[in-house]
Design a protein around this motif. Structure first.
Motif, PDB file in Angstrom:
ATOM      1  N   TYR A  90     -88.074 108.835-110.906  1.00  0.00           N
ATOM      2  CA  TYR A  90     -86.803 108.346-110.043  1.00  0.00           C
ATOM      3  C   TYR A  90     -87.476 107.069-109.226  1.00  0.00           C
ATOM      4  O   TYR A  90     -86.500 106.119-109.190  1.00  0.00           O
ATOM      5  CB  TYR A  90     -86.422 109.379-109.124  1.00  0.00           C
ATOM      6  N   ARG A  94     -85.141 103.682-110.373  1.00  0.00           N
ATOM      7  CA  ARG A  94     -84.292 103.174-109.739  1.00  0.00           C
ATOM      8  C   ARG A  94     -84.443 102.632-108.213  1.00  0.00           C
ATOM      9  O   ARG A  94     -83.734 101.998-107.710  1.00  0.00           O
ATOM     10  CB  ARG A  94     -83.340 104.640-109.377  1.00  0.00           C
ATOM     11  N   ARG A 163     -76.305 102.271-113.980  1.00  0.00           N
ATOM     12  CA  ARG A 163     -76.256 101.891-112.500  1.00  0.00           C
ATOM     13  C   ARG A 163     -75.058 101.879-111.649  1.00  0.00           C
ATOM     14  O   ARG A 163     -75.113 101.893-110.646  1.00  0.00           O
ATOM     15  CB  ARG A 163     -77.130 100.469-112.410  1.00  0.00           C
ATOM     16  N   ASP A 166     -74.920 104.748-109.445  1.00  0.00           N
ATOM     17  CA  ASP A 166     -75.606 104.419-108.100  1.00  0.00           C
ATOM     18  C   ASP A 166     -74.941 103.823-107.176  1.00  0.00           C
ATOM     19  O   ASP A 166     -74.810 104.039-106.150  1.00  0.00           O
ATOM     20  CB  ASP A 166     -77.128 103.891-108.346  1.00  0.00           C
ATOM     21  N   GLU A 167     -74.149 102.634-107.806  1.00  0.00           N
ATOM     22  CA  GLU A 167     -73.292 101.790-106.910  1.00  0.00           C
ATOM     23  C   GLU A 167     -72.229 102.418-106.389  1.00  0.00           C
ATOM     24  O   GLU A 167     -71.889 102.226-105.166  1.00  0.00           O
ATOM     25  CB  GLU A 167     -73.138 100.552-107.747  1.00  0.00           C
ATOM     26  N   LYS A 170     -73.147 104.518-103.615  1.00  0.00           N
ATOM     27  CA  LYS A 170     -73.687 103.863-102.392  1.00  0.00           C
ATOM     28  C   LYS A 170     -72.512 103.350-101.684  1.00  0.00           C
ATOM     29  O   LYS A 170     -72.279 103.458-100.481  1.00  0.00           O
ATOM     30  CB  LYS A 170     -74.530 102.607-102.716  1.00  0.00           C
ATOM     31  N   PRO A 176     -80.580 106.860-100.878  1.00  0.00           N
ATOM     32  CA  PRO A 176     -81.265 107.192-102.086  1.00  0.00           C
ATOM     33  C   PRO A 176     -81.549 108.829-102.502  1.00  0.00           C
ATOM     34  O   PRO A 176     -81.518 109.226-103.579  1.00  0.00           O
ATOM     35  CB  PRO A 176     -82.553 106.438-102.053  1.00  0.00           C
ATOM     36  N   ILE A 179     -78.075 110.219-103.942  1.00  0.00           N
ATOM     37  CA  ILE A 179     -77.957 109.601-105.112  1.00  0.00           C
ATOM     38  C   ILE A 179     -78.804 110.548-106.056  1.00  0.00           C
ATOM     39  O   ILE A 179     -78.414 110.698-107.050  1.00  0.00           O
ATOM     40  CB  ILE A 179     -78.499 108.082-105.275  1.00  0.00           C
ATOM     41  N   VAL A 183     -76.550 112.489-108.340  1.00  0.00           N
ATOM     42  CA  VAL A 183     -76.184 111.870-109.431  1.00  0.00           C
ATOM     43  C   VAL A 183     -77.313 111.891-110.587  1.00  0.00           C
ATOM     44  O   VAL A 183     -77.110 112.213-111.656  1.00  0.00           O
ATOM     45  CB  VAL A 183     -75.999 110.301-108.977  1.00  0.00           C
ATOM     46  N   ILE A 184     -78.526 111.721-110.146  1.00  0.00           N
ATOM     47  CA  ILE A 184     -79.646 111.398-111.092  1.00  0.00           C
ATOM     48  C   ILE A 184     -79.961 112.984-111.597  1.00  0.00           C
ATOM     49  O   ILE A 184     -80.211 113.189-112.862  1.00  0.00           O
ATOM     50  CB  ILE A 184     -80.814 110.690-110.543  1.00  0.00           C
TER      51      ILE A 184
END
Length: 274
Positions: A90, A94, A163, A166-167, A170, A176, A179, A183-184
């Protein structure tokens, strides 16, 4: 029609060639020592079921103890690899930080370093720590993301996750850590399952490090214990050895089947590219 028959015939021949050693080992586990050397057929003339009983109880310690030792080390390694390699991947895939490309290149370069080169310095280090004859030298390094192959595997997988996710996180105020958590991590399940499968299989079948770091009979794992069926004079209890070899394949087979289902499900639900 003829082409289909020819393809099926070729596949049958290939499968038979691949599975023949396994089938021969299973058949040999049911033969007497004399028949193993004289009967090349995979089917025993007379089934010797006592090989399994002798293999399980003939050593100074019941063979189940070795299965327990292997299971503890393998499962601990799976957990350590999955957690540490996921976190390292990660960061490389990222996060933005100084020297990221250099550190990633160095990590990939460790794949070119033969493992045997590190055995002596690692042994001296772990000996100073007092870890010899314990599972710690086999497990603790995995907690530091030392398996560069798995880190690389996860990095490549994470780079395929858009990505935009991620945005969007945010924009919703996620940091982070959130996320990664929301997400990840859920989307990285296929890579995690692949890491778990290969970590378990490689650790379960590993021989040299376990032979070096584990000295007491009660700490032996299955691969090291199988060698006990061959004594110092070269005489071997080959029937019981084949019997225990067959049993040693079952945990790997069952572990792979269980995680293969999760792997297929993860791939089917994680098609986010494009």
């Amino acid at each position: 029609m003829t082409k289909n028959i020819a393809r099926i015939a070729v596949l049958v021949v290939v499968v038979a060639a691949v599975l023949y050693p396994l089938i021969w080992m299973i058949g040999s586990s049911l033969k007497s020592p004399e028949e193993i050397s004289n009967n090349l057929s995979v089917i025993p003339r007379e089934f010797t079921w006592s090989n399994y009983d002798k293999g399980w109880t003939s050593l100074d310690i019941v063979f189940g103890r070795f299965f327990l030792n292997s299971a503890i080390i393998a499962l601990a390694t799976v957990l350590a690899n999955c957690v540490s390699c996921l976190l390292a991947a990660y960061a490389f895939a990222r996060l933005q930080f100084r020297g990221r490309a250099l550190f990633f290149t160095i990590m990939i370069g460790t794949l070119l370093l033969p493992h045997h080169v590190l055995l002596i310095p690692q042994y001296l280090l772990f000996n100073n720590f007092g870890w010899i004859n314990t599972p710690l030298p086999l497990v603790v390094p995995k907690m530091l993301a030392t398996e560069a192959f798995f880190v690389f595997l996860m990095v490549q997988f994470m780079r395929g996750i858009p990505r935009e996710l991620d945005e969007a996180a945010k924009i919703d105020g996620a940091d982070p850590y959130r996320i990664f958590r929301h997400v990840i991590f859920p989307l990285a399940r296929p890579a995690l399952v692949t890491t778990a499968i290969f970590s378990f299989i490689w650790t379960w079948n590993d021989f040299l490090p376990q032979l070096i770091y584990l000295n007491d009979l009660s700490h032996y794992t299955v691969p090291v214990a199988l060698r006990l069926f061959v004594d110092s004079s070269g005489q071997s209890s080959i029937g019981p050895m084949f019997a225990m070899s067959v049993l040693s394949l079952l945990p790997v087979f069952l572990f792979f089947l269980a995680f293969q289902r999760l792997l297929v499900e993860g791939i089917n639900t994680a098609g986010l590219k494009g």
